[in-house]
Design a protein around this motif. Structure first.
Motif, mmCIF file in Angstrom:
data_model
loop_
_atom_site.group_PDB
_atom_site.id
_atom_site.type_symbol
_atom_site.label_atom_id
_atom_site.label_comp_id
_atom_site.label_asym_id
_atom_site.label_seq_id
_atom_site.Cartn_x
_atom_site.Cartn_y
_atom_site.Cartn_z
ATOM 1 N N SER A 25 0.834 -1.194 0.000
ATOM 2 C CA SER A 25 0.000 0.000 0.000
ATOM 3 C C SER A 25 0.871 1.247 0.000
ATOM 4 O O SER A 25 1.757 1.383 0.837
ATOM 5 N N VAL A 26 0.602 2.136 -0.953
ATOM 6 C CA VAL A 26 1.278 3.431 -1.012
ATOM 7 C C VAL A 26 0.197 4.492 -0.863
ATOM 8 O O VAL A 26 -0.680 4.607 -1.708
ATOM 9 N N ARG A 27 0.261 5.226 0.233
ATOM 10 C CA ARG A 27 -0.749 6.243 0.526
ATOM 11 C C ARG A 27 -0.045 7.574 0.704
ATOM 12 O O ARG A 27 0.961 7.670 1.381
ATOM 13 N N GLY A 28 -0.573 8.589 0.064
ATOM 14 C CA GLY A 28 -0.014 9.921 0.182
ATOM 15 C C GLY A 28 -1.110 10.954 0.248
ATOM 16 O O GLY A 28 -2.291 10.628 0.158
ATOM 17 N N GLU A 29 -0.705 12.191 0.359
ATOM 18 C CA GLU A 29 -1.666 13.282 0.446
ATOM 19 C C GLU A 29 -1.744 14.091 -0.836
ATOM 20 O O GLU A 29 -2.662 14.883 -1.002
ATOM 21 N N ASP A 30 -0.803 13.882 -1.751
ATOM 22 C CA ASP A 30 -0.705 14.688 -2.958
ATOM 23 C C ASP A 30 -1.162 13.871 -4.182
ATOM 24 O O ASP A 30 -0.543 12.857 -4.519
ATOM 25 N N THR A 31 -2.216 14.316 -4.822
ATOM 26 C CA THR A 31 -2.772 13.619 -5.980
ATOM 27 C C THR A 31 -1.749 13.471 -7.097
ATOM 28 O O THR A 31 -1.629 12.404 -7.705
ATOM 29 N N GLU A 32 -0.997 14.521 -7.362
ATOM 30 C CA GLU A 32 0.000 14.503 -8.432
ATOM 31 C C GLU A 32 1.098 13.468 -8.137
ATOM 32 O O GLU A 32 1.532 12.729 -9.022
ATOM 33 N N GLU A 33 1.544 13.416 -6.895
ATOM 34 C CA GLU A 33 2.585 12.463 -6.519
ATOM 35 C C GLU A 33 2.091 11.018 -6.683
ATOM 36 O O GLU A 33 2.777 10.186 -7.275
#
Length: 140
Positions: A84-92
């Protein structure tokens, strides 16, 4: 005191290639050494196999991998785990998706979902299943 969890991927003769691919997607550095370099060769086929390897990036990405030895069974299975890769930035997250999508089987397109602004699932060209999403605040 803190604890970290790192996914450890098991391959047969594909660990270095997979680590280099993940480094090309997420950045960071590949560190890997073979059984031969470690002086741990029990079977000649194991000499150039990865005994230990990892990719670690400044953005927090970290994955480890090795090549299963000749005398050990190896069956990657259908979906024994997800990374699982979770981030806050849509572009990233979209950038990581584009990188991992190369040669992958898309299981769920990267798109808005009922629980996240973006969510997608794919099985990469090495048989590893990834879920990527943009974190949403818990609505409780």
């Amino acid at each position: 005191m803190s604890v970290t969890t790192t996914v450890h991927l098991n391959f047969r003769d594909k660990a270095r290639e997979a680590l280099e691919f993940y480094q090309s997607v997420f950045g960071g550095q590949v560190v890997a050494f073979t059984n031969g370099e470690a002086g741990a060769v029990e079977h000649p086929a194991d000499t150039d196999r990865i005994s230990w390897g990892e990719v670690r990036a400044e953005n927090g990405f970290h994955v480890m991998a090795y090549d299963v030895r000749e005398n050990e069974t190896h069956d990657a299975g259908d979906r024994p785990f997800f990374v699982s890769v979770r981030g806050e930035d849509t572009e990233e997250i979209t950038g990581y998706w584009k990188g991992l999508s190369e040669g992958a089987t898309i299981m769920a397109d990267l798109a808005p979902s009922g629980w996240a602004p973006l969510y997608g699932m794919l099985r990469d060209r090495y048989g590893v299943t990834w879920t990527l999403d943009v974190a949403a605040p818990y609505a409780g």
